[in-house]
Design an enzyme around this catalytic site. Sequence first.
Site, mmCIF file in Angstrom:
data_model
loop_
_atom_site.group_PDB
_atom_site.id
_atom_site.type_symbol
_atom_site.label_atom_id
_atom_site.label_comp_id
_atom_site.label_asym_id
_atom_site.label_seq_id
_atom_site.Cartn_x
_atom_site.Cartn_y
_atom_site.Cartn_z
ATOM 1 N N TRP A 1 0.811 -1.220 0.000
ATOM 2 C CA TRP A 1 0.000 0.000 0.000
ATOM 3 C C TRP A 1 0.836 1.258 0.000
ATOM 4 C CZ3 TRP A 1 -4.182 -0.434 -2.301
ATOM 5 C CH2 TRP A 1 -4.842 -1.655 -2.285
ATOM 6 N N LYS B 1 -12.250 -1.824 6.965
ATOM 7 C CA LYS B 1 -11.534 -2.782 7.811
ATOM 8 C C LYS B 1 -11.999 -2.667 9.263
ATOM 9 C CE LYS B 1 -8.381 -2.115 4.295
ATOM 10 N NZ LYS B 1 -8.377 -3.437 3.705
ATOM 11 N N ASP C 1 -1.432 6.692 6.260
ATOM 12 C CA ASP C 1 -2.489 5.791 5.807
ATOM 13 C C ASP C 1 -2.687 4.788 6.936
ATOM 14 O OD1 ASP C 1 -4.044 3.769 4.807
ATOM 15 O OD2 ASP C 1 -2.843 3.408 3.001
#
Length: 359
Positions: free
Chosen positions: A101, A193, A169
Site C-alpha cells: 500500500w 476494515k 495511511d
Amino acid sequence: MSNRIFNFSAGPAMLPTEVLEKSAVALVDYQGKGFGIAEVSHRGKEFEAVNDEAMTLCKKLLGLGDTHDVLFLQGGATMLFTTIAMNFLHGSADYLVSGEWSKKAAGAAKDLGKANVVGTTEASNFDHSTPTAEWKLNEGADYFHVCSNETVHGHRLPAWPKHPNLIVDASSEFMSRPHPVGDCALVYGGAQKNLGPAGVVLTIVRKDMYAKQKKVPSKLWSFKDQAEGRSMVNTPPTFGIYILLEVFRWLDAKGGLAAMEKINETKAKAIYDAIDASNGFYKGTVSVKEQRSRMNVTYTLPSEELTEEFIKTASKAGMVGLKGYRTVGGIRASIYNAMPVEGAQALATFMKDFASKKS
Ligand code: PMP
C-alpha cells in the site's frame, strides 16, 4: 443472530453484530419515523444530526481538539493517497515504502511530481519495514507519508513517526489503538476494515494544511472545500456514515481506543503464540517481531497442499477469509476490532490441532 461465523477477511471485513443489528433497524425504520436513514436527504435534519454526532464522537475517540477537521470522503483510500499528492505535492515529498500500500501511494505521487523514497524493503518482499535510523528524510519535503499497518504484509510501525507534516495511511489499523492523530498533518483510512462498510474514507486534516493546497480541478478533491461543506460538497455515502456512527458509539461504550488496544493485544498474542510454539510448522512472514501487526497476522505452512487443506478445514469449523494475499501466500488472519477474542482463540486452538495432526 446466532449463525454468524468468525470471518478473518482483510476487508471488507466483519463488523460488530450489535452495530449491524442497530444499522439494520435504522435502514428500515429510523427512530420510528416510518422511513429509513438511507432514504432521506443528506441536508435534512435526521442526517445532519448523524453527521454531527459522527464527527463529534470521532474527535472524542481520537482525542482531537479544534486544530483538526473530521471528513467522510469517498473514492477509497486509493483516491485519498492520489488526492493528497494532487493537493500537497509542490516540490518533493518523502515516502516510506514498506509494503503493497505504501508502494502504491508512492507510485501515485510519482505520477504527479517528485516522490523521494526514504526507505524500501521490497528486496526482501516487504517482510519488515526499514528501521527509523535508516530513513533518508529530506529537509524541505512537502510532507512525509507512511502506511502505519501494511495489510498485505502483516507488519506495522510500532510507533507512528514524529514529523512536522506527517501523513498516515491508517486504513487497516484505524482506531485499533490510541494514535497520535493530533500530531499529524493528515490521517486517512478506508472504512472497510475497522470502521464500517466500503465507500467511506475517514480523513482527519490539520487545518493549517488548507493554506498549502494546490488548485485542484474540483471541490470534491479539495480538503478545504470538503471541510467547509462538512463533507457534503456532493451527496455523501449517508448509510455508510450512519454505520460509522454506530461503530463509534460501540467503541465509546467499550471504553475507547486504549481499551480496544488491550483486547487486540490479547487476540494477536493468541495467534502469534500458536505460530511461535509450532516448532516451525507455521512460519510468521514478518522478520522483525516487534513490527508484527496486531490486525493482520500472516504466516505460512510447510506446503501449498497443507495451506489449502488448512483453509478448507478451518472453513468447515466456522472460520473463513484466511487465504493470504497472492504475493505473500500462506495464511492471513485479519483480526480487526470486530473480531471477538473467542474468534482469535478458536483459530489458535485450530492451528495447534492442525499442526499436531500434520507434523
Ligand atoms: N491502504 C491500505 C493500508 C489498505 O489496506 C488498502 C486496501 N486494502 C488501501 C490503502 C486501498 O483501499 P481502497 O481499496 O479503499 O482504495
